[in-house]
Scaffold this motif. Structure first.
Motif, mmCIF file in Angstrom:
data_model
loop_
_atom_site.group_PDB
_atom_site.id
_atom_site.type_symbol
_atom_site.label_atom_id
_atom_site.label_comp_id
_atom_site.label_asym_id
_atom_site.label_seq_id
_atom_site.Cartn_x
_atom_site.Cartn_y
_atom_site.Cartn_z
ATOM 1 N N SER A 4 12.071 39.142 -72.507
ATOM 2 C CA SER A 4 12.678 37.888 -72.653
ATOM 3 C C SER A 4 13.537 37.677 -71.171
ATOM 4 C CB SER A 4 13.730 37.945 -73.618
ATOM 5 O OG SER A 4 13.074 38.106 -74.917
ATOM 6 N N ILE A 5 13.875 38.624 -70.490
ATOM 7 C CA ILE A 5 14.407 38.490 -69.293
ATOM 8 C C ILE A 5 13.931 39.522 -68.553
ATOM 9 C CG2 ILE A 5 16.601 38.768 -67.990
ATOM 10 C CD1 ILE A 5 18.318 38.247 -70.526
ATOM 11 N N ILE A 6 13.640 38.900 -66.950
ATOM 12 C CA ILE A 6 13.277 40.011 -66.007
ATOM 13 C C ILE A 6 14.096 39.743 -64.736
ATOM 14 C CG2 ILE A 6 11.453 40.158 -64.117
ATOM 15 C CD1 ILE A 6 9.180 39.341 -66.088
ATOM 16 N N LYS A 7 14.521 40.815 -64.407
ATOM 17 C CA LYS A 7 15.575 40.788 -63.130
ATOM 18 C C LYS A 7 14.925 41.833 -62.181
ATOM 19 C CE LYS A 7 18.949 43.053 -60.573
ATOM 20 N NZ LYS A 7 18.809 44.472 -59.963
ATOM 21 N N GLY A 8 15.014 41.328 -60.981
ATOM 22 C CA GLY A 8 14.627 42.021 -59.617
ATOM 23 C C GLY A 8 15.447 41.616 -58.617
ATOM 24 N N ASN A 9 15.347 42.408 -57.544
ATOM 25 C CA ASN A 9 16.022 42.000 -56.155
ATOM 26 C C ASN A 9 15.018 41.197 -55.337
ATOM 27 O OD1 ASN A 9 14.291 43.911 -54.742
ATOM 28 N ND2 ASN A 9 15.855 45.312 -54.736
ATOM 29 N N ASP A 10 15.331 40.514 -54.133
ATOM 30 C CA ASP A 10 14.565 39.707 -53.446
ATOM 31 C C ASP A 10 12.991 40.467 -53.192
ATOM 32 O OD1 ASP A 10 14.262 37.128 -52.356
ATOM 33 O OD2 ASP A 10 14.768 37.781 -50.426
ATOM 34 N N TYR A 11 13.070 41.788 -52.599
ATOM 35 C CA TYR A 11 12.013 42.258 -52.350
ATOM 36 C C TYR A 11 11.084 42.748 -53.674
ATOM 37 C CZ TYR A 11 8.726 46.321 -51.832
ATOM 38 O OH TYR A 11 7.572 47.367 -52.029
ATOM 39 N N GLU A 12 11.612 42.949 -54.778
ATOM 40 C CA GLU A 12 10.838 43.321 -56.038
ATOM 41 C C GLU A 12 10.296 42.045 -56.837
ATOM 42 O OE1 GLU A 12 14.054 46.746 -56.653
ATOM 43 O OE2 GLU A 12 14.049 45.017 -58.372
ATOM 44 N N ILE A 13 11.052 40.873 -56.498
ATOM 45 C CA ILE A 13 10.425 39.448 -56.954
ATOM 46 C C ILE A 13 9.123 39.179 -56.284
ATOM 47 C CG2 ILE A 13 10.985 37.155 -57.261
ATOM 48 C CD1 ILE A 13 12.159 38.518 -59.571
ATOM 49 N N LYS A 14 9.368 39.527 -54.806
ATOM 50 C CA LYS A 14 8.340 39.073 -54.142
ATOM 51 C C LYS A 14 6.939 39.809 -54.455
ATOM 52 C CE LYS A 14 10.968 37.432 -49.953
ATOM 53 N NZ LYS A 14 11.620 37.789 -48.701
ATOM 54 N N VAL A 15 7.062 41.364 -54.617
ATOM 55 C CA VAL A 15 6.287 41.919 -54.987
ATOM 56 C C VAL A 15 5.542 41.599 -56.178
ATOM 57 C CG1 VAL A 15 5.537 44.231 -55.623
ATOM 58 C CG2 VAL A 15 7.166 44.236 -53.987
ATOM 59 N N LEU A 16 6.456 41.287 -57.366
ATOM 60 C CA LEU A 16 5.704 40.727 -58.676
ATOM 61 C C LEU A 16 4.903 39.432 -58.239
ATOM 62 C CD1 LEU A 16 5.688 41.157 -61.678
ATOM 63 C CD2 LEU A 16 7.929 39.780 -61.639
ATOM 64 N N ILE A 17 5.517 38.629 -57.291
ATOM 65 C CA ILE A 17 4.589 37.265 -57.228
ATOM 66 C C ILE A 17 3.406 37.688 -56.681
ATOM 67 C CG2 ILE A 17 4.635 35.198 -55.601
ATOM 68 C CD1 ILE A 17 7.714 35.102 -56.155
ATOM 69 N N GLU A 18 3.312 38.481 -55.643
ATOM 70 C CA GLU A 18 1.840 38.937 -55.045
ATOM 71 C C GLU A 18 1.156 39.538 -55.927
ATOM 72 O OE1 GLU A 18 3.301 41.522 -51.600
ATOM 73 O OE2 GLU A 18 4.037 39.472 -50.566
ATOM 74 N N ARG A 19 1.791 40.526 -56.861
ATOM 75 C CA ARG A 19 0.696 41.377 -57.699
ATOM 76 C C ARG A 19 0.047 40.416 -58.676
ATOM 77 N NH1 ARG A 19 1.814 47.107 -59.582
ATOM 78 N NH2 ARG A 19 -0.357 47.098 -59.365
ATOM 79 N N LEU A 20 0.893 39.304 -59.409
ATOM 80 C CA LEU A 20 0.462 38.569 -60.365
ATOM 81 C C LEU A 20 -0.202 37.126 -59.870
ATOM 82 C CD1 LEU A 20 3.308 38.758 -62.910
ATOM 83 C CD2 LEU A 20 1.412 40.183 -62.592
ATOM 84 N N GLN A 21 -0.231 37.289 -58.493
ATOM 85 C CA GLN A 21 -1.093 36.129 -57.872
ATOM 86 C C GLN A 21 -0.231 34.727 -58.259
ATOM 87 O OE1 GLN A 21 -5.086 36.938 -58.574
ATOM 88 N NE2 GLN A 21 -5.087 38.312 -56.751
#
Length: 298
Positions: free
Chosen positions: A186-203
């Motif tokens: 329901s909620i996802i939290k990450g720092n700037d680096y972690e969000i960038k990694v998630l964006i890259e990995r999920l394309q």
């Protein structure tokens, strides 16, 4: 009110080493201080939840060598010990290097705290649980981590909600497991680096591409630049709080604990973010990953 929160993240042994600069390859340096204590993101989050009058349930296996110390700490601080159990093997550890910039570098060893057996989570306890905290670090234990998904699916069918804290090892989570946990949250939290990694990995083109009826909130923390929170209808920004930081270890965990506690209290998302930011900042004003239960608020 459902005040209990189940925390899936595993306990470990934290060793914090303070130094002027991180060593170069082959270099020998002196450290200024050394602290060893029971830790892990789930304990940091749990301490903040308890501070705000919620009831954290930490699920974790822990090695025989460390179990008595863990049980003593839980008893002294009045934590529920129901989901804490011992197994043969070595408890994982995290060596935290803190340099003069007050940033931290982690060296993590995986141990038996990554084992998952839902038989150690009594069903009657879950009746008063609305939120389940899931640390991304808990998803790098291979087949043990895969066991978590069926449990989470059943909990969601019972009306529980998942707060998924991506964690610094998000790039090491097996991709299908990462996708499953994102889809269940329901909620996802990450720092700037972690969000960038998630964006890259999920394309993804943008992190908001994964917002849907299940995933309602994405929180992106950015240190001194505050945080940006993405909702389906709008975006919220909250500035950081100016404090004299000495150690950033655990600040993200304090943020999460305060946010979940505020959600339980049915506060608005804006209010939840402001309170979480306050406690995340307080966490940087002392050493170690936990805000002591007896420390006064800034």
């Amino acid at each position: 009110m459902k005040n209990k929160v189940l925390l899936l993240g595993g306990l470990c042994i934290d060793e914090t080493l303070e130094c002027t600069n991180l060593p170069k390859v082959g270099q020998d340096i002196m450290i200024h201080s050394k602290q060893t204590q029971l830790g892990g993101s789930c304990l940091n989050v749990a301490t903040l939840l308890k501070r705000l009058n919620k009831e954290p349930l930490i699920y974790s296996a822990i090695g025989d060598k460390d179990y008595l110390d863990a049980f003593q700490l839980f008893t002294e601080e009045s934590f529920d010990t129901t989901c804490l159990y011992h197994e043969d093997g070595q408890t994982g550890s995290c060596t935290i290097l803190v340099d003069e910039t007050k940033e931290r570098t982690f060296l993590t060893y995986r141990g038996i705290e990554g084992n998952f057996d839902e038989e150690h989570i009594p069903l009657e306890l879950m009746e008063d649980v609305e939120w389940i905290y899931l640390s991304g670090i808990y998803l790098v234990y291979g087949l043990e981590s895969q066991k978590i998904v069926p449990f989470l699916i059943r909990m969601i069918h019972q009306g529980k909600k998942i707060f998924f804290d991506l964690g610094s090892l998000v790039e090491q989570i097996e991709i299908s497991l990462l996708k499953e946990c994102v889809s269940l949250s329901s909620i996802i939290k990450g720092n700037d680096y972690e969000i960038k990694v998630l964006i890259e990995r999920l394309q993804l083109q943008h992190i908001t591409n994964i917002l849907d009826s299940t995933l309602r909130i994405i929180i992106r923390t950015m240190g001194k630049d505050g945080s940006t929170t993405y909702l389906s209808e709008n975006t919220l920004t909250v500035p950081s709080v100016d404090v004299s930081a000495i150690d950033t270890t655990g600040s993200g965990d304090a943020f999460v604990g305060a946010f979940i506690a505020s959600m339980i209290d049915n506060l608005s998302i804006q209010e939840c973010l402001e309170i979480a930011t306050q406690y995340g900042s307080i966490a940087t004003t002392h050493y170690g990953g936990r805000i002591p239960l007896n420390i006064k608020e800034a």
